[in-house]
Motif scaffolding. Structure first.
Motif, PDB file in Angstrom:
ATOM      1  N   LEU A 128     -47.719 -10.222  20.285  1.00 33.86           N
ATOM      2  CA  LEU A 128     -48.212 -11.298  21.139  1.00 33.86           C
ATOM      3  C   LEU A 128     -47.730 -12.627  20.560  1.00 33.86           C
ATOM      4  O   LEU A 128     -47.975 -12.926  19.392  1.00 33.86           O
ATOM      5  CB  LEU A 128     -49.735 -11.265  21.203  1.00 33.86           C
ATOM      6  N   ARG A 129     -47.043 -13.434  21.370  1.00 35.55           N
ATOM      7  CA  ARG A 129     -46.443 -14.681  20.880  1.00 35.55           C
ATOM      8  C   ARG A 129     -47.341 -15.894  21.120  1.00 35.55           C
ATOM      9  O   ARG A 129     -46.963 -17.019  20.767  1.00 35.55           O
ATOM     10  CB  ARG A 129     -45.080 -14.899  21.539  1.00 35.55           C
ATOM     11  N   LYS A 130     -48.497 -15.649  21.718  1.00 29.98           N
ATOM     12  CA  LYS A 130     -49.471 -16.712  21.960  1.00 29.98           C
ATOM     13  C   LYS A 130     -50.776 -16.356  21.252  1.00 29.98           C
ATOM     14  O   LYS A 130     -51.013 -15.197  20.924  1.00 29.98           O
ATOM     15  CB  LYS A 130     -49.734 -16.869  23.461  1.00 29.98           C
ATOM     16  N   ALA A 137     -59.244 -10.705  25.928  1.00 29.24           N
ATOM     17  CA  ALA A 137     -58.560 -10.849  24.642  1.00 29.24           C
ATOM     18  C   ALA A 137     -57.944  -9.529  24.204  1.00 29.24           C
ATOM     19  O   ALA A 137     -57.238  -9.476  23.195  1.00 29.24           O
ATOM     20  CB  ALA A 137     -59.543 -11.342  23.581  1.00 29.24           C
ATOM     21  N   LEU A 138     -58.213  -8.471  24.971  1.00 29.96           N
ATOM     22  CA  LEU A 138     -57.704  -7.137  24.625  1.00 29.96           C
ATOM     23  C   LEU A 138     -56.415  -6.822  25.379  1.00 29.96           C
ATOM     24  O   LEU A 138     -56.043  -5.658  25.528  1.00 29.96           O
ATOM     25  CB  LEU A 138     -58.759  -6.075  24.955  1.00 29.96           C
ATOM     26  N   TYR A 139     -55.735  -7.843  25.844  1.00 25.56           N
ATOM     27  CA  TYR A 139     -54.496  -7.680  26.600  1.00 25.56           C
ATOM     28  C   TYR A 139     -53.498  -6.802  25.840  1.00 25.56           C
ATOM     29  O   TYR A 139     -52.923  -5.859  26.394  1.00 25.56           O
ATOM     30  CB  TYR A 139     -53.894  -9.054  26.875  1.00 25.56           C
ATOM     31  N   GLY A 140     -53.293  -7.096  24.573  1.00 24.55           N
ATOM     32  CA  GLY A 140     -52.333  -6.337  23.772  1.00 24.55           C
ATOM     33  C   GLY A 140     -52.727  -4.882  23.625  1.00 24.55           C
ATOM     34  O   GLY A 140     -51.889  -3.980  23.771  1.00 24.55           O
ATOM     35  N   LEU A 141     -53.996  -4.618  23.349  1.00 22.90           N
ATOM     36  CA  LEU A 141     -54.467  -3.242  23.209  1.00 22.90           C
ATOM     37  C   LEU A 141     -54.326  -2.474  24.519  1.00 22.90           C
ATOM     38  O   LEU A 141     -53.925  -1.305  24.526  1.00 22.90           O
ATOM     39  CB  LEU A 141     -55.922  -3.228  22.747  1.00 22.90           C
ATOM     40  N   ASN A 142     -54.669  -3.129  25.624  1.00 25.53           N
ATOM     41  CA  ASN A 142     -54.549  -2.461  26.926  1.00 25.53           C
ATOM     42  C   ASN A 142     -53.105  -2.086  27.227  1.00 25.53           C
ATOM     43  O   ASN A 142     -52.816  -0.999  27.732  1.00 25.53           O
ATOM     44  CB  ASN A 142     -55.099  -3.361  28.033  1.00 25.53           C
ATOM     45  N   LYS A 143     -52.188  -3.000  26.915  1.00 24.00           N
ATOM     46  CA  LYS A 143     -50.769  -2.723  27.150  1.00 24.00           C
ATOM     47  C   LYS A 143     -50.250  -1.649  26.201  1.00 24.00           C
ATOM     48  O   LYS A 143     -49.420  -0.806  26.579  1.00 24.00           O
ATOM     49  CB  LYS A 143     -49.949  -4.000  27.007  1.00 24.00           C
ATOM     50  N   ILE A 187     -38.750  -9.818  14.310  1.00 29.37           N
ATOM     51  CA  ILE A 187     -39.711 -10.775  14.848  1.00 29.37           C
ATOM     52  C   ILE A 187     -40.424 -11.425  13.669  1.00 29.37           C
ATOM     53  O   ILE A 187     -41.164 -10.760  12.926  1.00 29.37           O
ATOM     54  CB  ILE A 187     -40.730 -10.097  15.779  1.00 29.37           C
ATOM     55  N   LYS A 188     -40.205 -12.704  13.479  1.00 31.04           N
ATOM     56  CA  LYS A 188     -40.831 -13.413  12.367  1.00 31.04           C
ATOM     57  C   LYS A 188     -42.281 -13.758  12.713  1.00 31.04           C
ATOM     58  O   LYS A 188     -42.684 -13.765  13.870  1.00 31.04           O
ATOM     59  CB  LYS A 188     -40.049 -14.687  12.047  1.00 31.04           C
ATOM     60  N   LYS A 189     -43.027 -14.104  11.686  1.00 26.03           N
ATOM     61  CA  LYS A 189     -44.435 -14.452  11.874  1.00 26.03           C
ATOM     62  C   LYS A 189     -44.609 -15.620  12.835  1.00 26.03           C
ATOM     63  O   LYS A 189     -45.590 -15.681  13.595  1.00 26.03           O
ATOM     64  CB  LYS A 189     -45.077 -14.794  10.526  1.00 26.03           C
ATOM     65  N   ASP A 190     -43.645 -16.528  12.862  1.00 19.45           N
ATOM     66  CA  ASP A 190     -43.765 -17.676  13.764  1.00 19.45           C
ATOM     67  C   ASP A 190     -43.406 -17.323  15.208  1.00 19.45           C
ATOM     68  O   ASP A 190     -43.419 -18.190  16.090  1.00 19.45           O
ATOM     69  CB  ASP A 190     -42.902 -18.838  13.273  1.00 19.45           C
ATOM     70  N   GLY A 191     -43.060 -16.048  15.471  1.00 20.27           N
ATOM     71  CA  GLY A 191     -42.762 -15.600  16.826  1.00 20.27           C
ATOM     72  C   GLY A 191     -41.297 -15.647  17.198  1.00 20.27           C
ATOM     73  O   GLY A 191     -40.912 -15.191  18.280  1.00 20.27           O
ATOM     74  N   SER A 192     -40.463 -16.193  16.331  1.00 12.98           N
ATOM     75  CA  SER A 192     -39.027 -16.236  16.620  1.00 12.98           C
ATOM     76  C   SER A 192     -38.440 -14.830  16.515  1.00 12.98           C
ATOM     77  O   SER A 192     -38.895 -13.996  15.732  1.00 12.98           O
ATOM     78  CB  SER A 192     -38.311 -17.181  15.656  1.00 12.98           C
ATOM     79  N   VAL A 193     -37.404 -14.573  17.338  1.00 10.58           N
ATOM     80  CA  VAL A 193     -36.825 -13.230  17.431  1.00 10.58           C
ATOM     81  C   VAL A 193     -35.313 -13.304  17.263  1.00 10.58           C
ATOM     82  O   VAL A 193     -34.653 -14.202  17.805  1.00 10.58           O
ATOM     83  CB  VAL A 193     -37.148 -12.577  18.793  1.00 10.58           C
ATOM     84  N   SER A 194     -34.766 -12.349  16.526  1.00 10.64           N
ATOM     85  CA  SER A 194     -33.318 -12.240  16.386  1.00 10.64           C
ATOM     86  C   SER A 194     -32.947 -10.766  16.290  1.00 10.64           C
ATOM     87  O   SER A 194     -33.777  -9.930  15.937  1.00 10.64           O
ATOM     88  CB  SER A 194     -32.830 -12.981  15.138  1.00 10.64           C
ATOM     89  N   GLU A 195     -31.719 -10.445  16.645  1.00  9.25           N
ATOM     90  CA  GLU A 195     -31.209  -9.090  16.463  1.00  9.25           C
ATOM     91  C   GLU A 195     -30.096  -9.160  15.434  1.00  9.25           C
ATOM     92  O   GLU A 195     -29.067  -9.800  15.664  1.00  9.25           O
ATOM     93  CB  GLU A 195     -30.691  -8.511  17.781  1.00  9.25           C
ATOM     94  N   GLU A 196     -30.314  -8.517  14.280  1.00  6.54           N
ATOM     95  CA  GLU A 196     -29.398  -8.662  13.151  1.00  6.54           C
ATOM     96  C   GLU A 196     -28.870  -7.313  12.696  1.00  6.54           C
ATOM     97  O   GLU A 196     -29.582  -6.305  12.716  1.00  6.54           O
ATOM     98  CB  GLU A 196     -30.106  -9.367  11.987  1.00  6.54           C
TER      99      GLU A 196
END
Length: 635
Positions: free
Chosen positions: A16-18, A30-36, A301-310
């Motif tokens: 979750l990025r928010k 608040a259980l959006y992530g668990l439901n998904k 996926i870093k803790k700050d929510g940034s994403v890269s494919e390396e």
């Protein structure tokens, strides 16, 4: 498939990025992530029914409060069991403090599993290793937040002995000889090294505040470097998802792309799974928005929510598992659906030849439900032949056609029927061989009255024939009661000749009816010396580096054509007491590649392993068979 084989495993990852309050406000929970996560796991239920597990991590939690939650289950419906366990925590809150269910921050601070990083896993066990301790996710704990590690994956390593030796040389002493342990400890070792290196660096730079240093370590951790060092000597097929204690996460895929991994990113979420339709369904995402993790790369996926494919390892020729397309992955994926239909279509010339083009006296059916899509393709192919036949009969003639002939030509159509129906309620729980064989013979029911006895040929499509046991003990006996003059068993996959070592539970040579057929032909033709020669080479190669080893088992099949082996398989699987003639047709390798052009991993059919460790495994499996050892050829 009529002979069940098992597959390891399925992963589902969500970041979750928010803040949780965002999902509470937008989606009402608040259980959006668990439901998904629950949806993603249920939509991949086909990938593992021996156990499941879930782990979550909460970001930015005060010291002294639990921030990692994990629960695993081996219940008959493990996914539901896990989420019932989790849901009870919130049901208790709703009962006693209903207003708190709308307070996302309070839930995060006080109730487990309300994290921003979520990881789920579905598991099939192999060779009896089926306990709660074998269920993912695995957890490596430490008081340093950044040294905690959670991993779950769909993987098998062929060189566990080599990897264990490297861990010993690093000073570790793993508690178990298993690829899951070696992977966890290998990543854990280089995670520790990265943390210690950053700590020492920041100390040298004059930072004395250890609390601040701990935060700086999390911000500056090079996850790709950790994975590069960890995977340097891995030989296998893998998709591995991991979460570090402070919140960094990754999904890594092997350099040959053997195991599948898909992901989707938007400003609210990062999600990754083993199968694409799970993401499509759970989030209502268009197909073109979902990407595949590149071979030898990791989605980080870093803790700050940034994403890269390396890239963490040099990509090799892509050899994605073709069995994913033929059998394991759900057919609800659009491209898999098309490929399975094409597999059925491409079999038509062989089928028509086997029935002498006699459509009028042939009934077409399929055995397990997983063969249904390929069956549709086969029927389309037969219909195409019928239309061409009608065109030729009507247009290419000099005399006038009679009304009777016209009616006969126009009425010609494939006779498509549901012949065999599996009785899912019947369990062959009796262990004595004689009694059990009798029970196995009743696992399938049949539809009577559809076959013209002594006149019709019955064509039944299976998606793969591995051992042939169910065909011999059950299906062919049942079909023979219907009275066909001939039964043509068709496999939409080629002959399985070699063990898998990258995640499918097919590891012993004696389990393959194609191998049994080749050995039988060698003995019948006086070529048993080929077996001994292959065995001696296989044994001699055991001490060689895996890079120097060839697949010596190929020599066992080389004296014979595919058709000779198929004919011998037909003889092996035909019960003595049945009246119908049995004919067996397999898909060709060329047609497999035509149908699945982007998934060329075919080592179980061709013996061409994408990693050096595969050749080691196949030789060891053959040596075990020669020595009468009924054991797995890899850890």
């Amino acid at each position: 498939m009529s002979d069940q084989i098992k597959h390891e495993c399925g992963v589902a990852f969500i970041r979750l990025r928010k803040p949780l309050s965002y999902y509470q406000q937008k989606y009402g929970t608040a259980l959006y992530g668990l439901n998904k996560l629950y949806l993603l796991m249920e939509k991949q239920h086909n990938r593992g029914q021996d156990g499941a597990g879930v782990a979550t991590i909460k970001l930015d939690i005060e010291p002294g409060k639990r921030y990692i939650s994990r629960h695993r289950s081996m219940a008959s419906n493990a996914v539901a069991d896990i989420f019932e366990y989790i849901q009870k925590k919130f049901a208790d809150v709703e009962k006693e403090y209903p207003e708190k269910m709308k307070d996302a921050e309070w839930l995060k601070e006080n109730i487990s599993f309300t994290g921003e990083v979520l990881l789920g896993h579905l598991r099939y066990g192999t060779h009896g290793k089926n306990s709660i301790e074998n269920c993912h996710p695995f957890l490596r704990q430490n008081n340093w937040m950044t040294r905690n590690l959670v991993i779950a994956g769909n993987f098998n390593m062929t060189n566990v002995d080599e990897l264990l030796q490297q861990l010993y040389e690093l000073g570790q002493h793993p508690k178990e000889k298993a690829d899951t342990v070696t992977v966890l400890e290998k990543i854990g070792h280089f995670l520790d090294s990265e943390v210690q290196g950053l700590f020492d660096q920041f100390k040298r730079e004059g930072n004395d505040d250890n609390i601040q240093i701990s935060k700086m370590i999390g911000d500056n951790m090079d996850v790709a470097k950790i994975l590069r060092k960890s995977a340097k000597n891995w030989d296998g097929g893998y998709t591995i998802a991991g979460i570090l204690g402070h919140g960094d996460a990754f999904i890594m895929r092997d350099p040959s792309g053997i195991r599948p991994a898909f992901y989707y990113i938007d400003d609210e979420i990062v999600v990754a799974t083993s199968e694409r339709p799970a993401i499509q369904t759970a989030f209502n995402i268009p197909l073109d928005k979902i990407k595949e993790v590149l071979p030898g790369h990791a989605l980080i996926i870093k803790k700050d929510g940034s994403v890269s494919e390396e890239q963490f390892s040099e990509p090799k020729e892509k050899k994605s598992c073709s069995f994913e397309r033929i059998y394991f992955s759900r057919g609800s994926d659009a491209s898999i659906y098309r490929e399975r239909k094409q597999l059925g279509r491409l079999l038509c010339p062989q089928i028509l030849d086997a029935v002498g083009n006699d459509i009028k006296n042939t009934v077409f059916s399929y055995i397990p439900n997983t063969a249904e899509i390929a069956f549709y393709g086969m029927v389309e192919g037969v219909n195409k032949y019928v239309k061409q036949y009608q065109r030729d009969r009507l247009l290419n003639r000099d005399d006038k056609i009679t009304d009777e002939e016209l009616s006969e030509v126009l009425s010609l159509a494939p006779r498509v029927e549901k012949i065999a129906i599996k009785d899912v309620k019947l369990r062959t729980f009796i262990t004595q061989d004689a009694d059990r064989s009798e029970m196995v013979a009743h696992v399938y029911d049949t539809t009577y009255g559809l076959i013209n006895k002594g006149a019709d040929t019955l064509v039944v499509l299976d998606d793969s024939i591995v051992r042939g046991t169910t065909l011999k003990q059950s299906i062919l006996k049942i079909l023979d009661r219907l009275g066909p003059k001939k039964i043509v068993v068709v496999s939409s996959a080629p002959q399985i000749r070699y063990p898998d070592c990258y995640g499918i539970d097919m590891s012993r040579m004696g389990e393959f009816v194609a191998f049994e057929a080749a050995v039988s032909l060698l003995k019948e033709t006086g070529q048993e010396d080929i077996l001994l020669d292959a065995y001696q080479k296989a044994k001699a190669s055991a001490e060689l580096p895996k890079e120097d080893v060839e697949n010596y088992v190929k020599a066992i099949y080389s004296p014979f054509t595919d058709q000779q082996i198929s004919d011998r398989i037909a003889k092996i699987i035909t019960p003595k007491e049945i009246n119908a003639e049995v004919h067996v047709i397999y898909q060709t390798l060329d047609n497999l590649h035509k149908a699945c052009p982007d998934h060329l991993g075919d080592w179980y059919f061709s013996g061409d392993y994408p990693t050096p460790g595969g050749n080691k495994v196949v030789n060891r499996a053959f040596a075990n068979w020669m020595e009468g050892k009924n054991q797995r050829a890899y850890m």
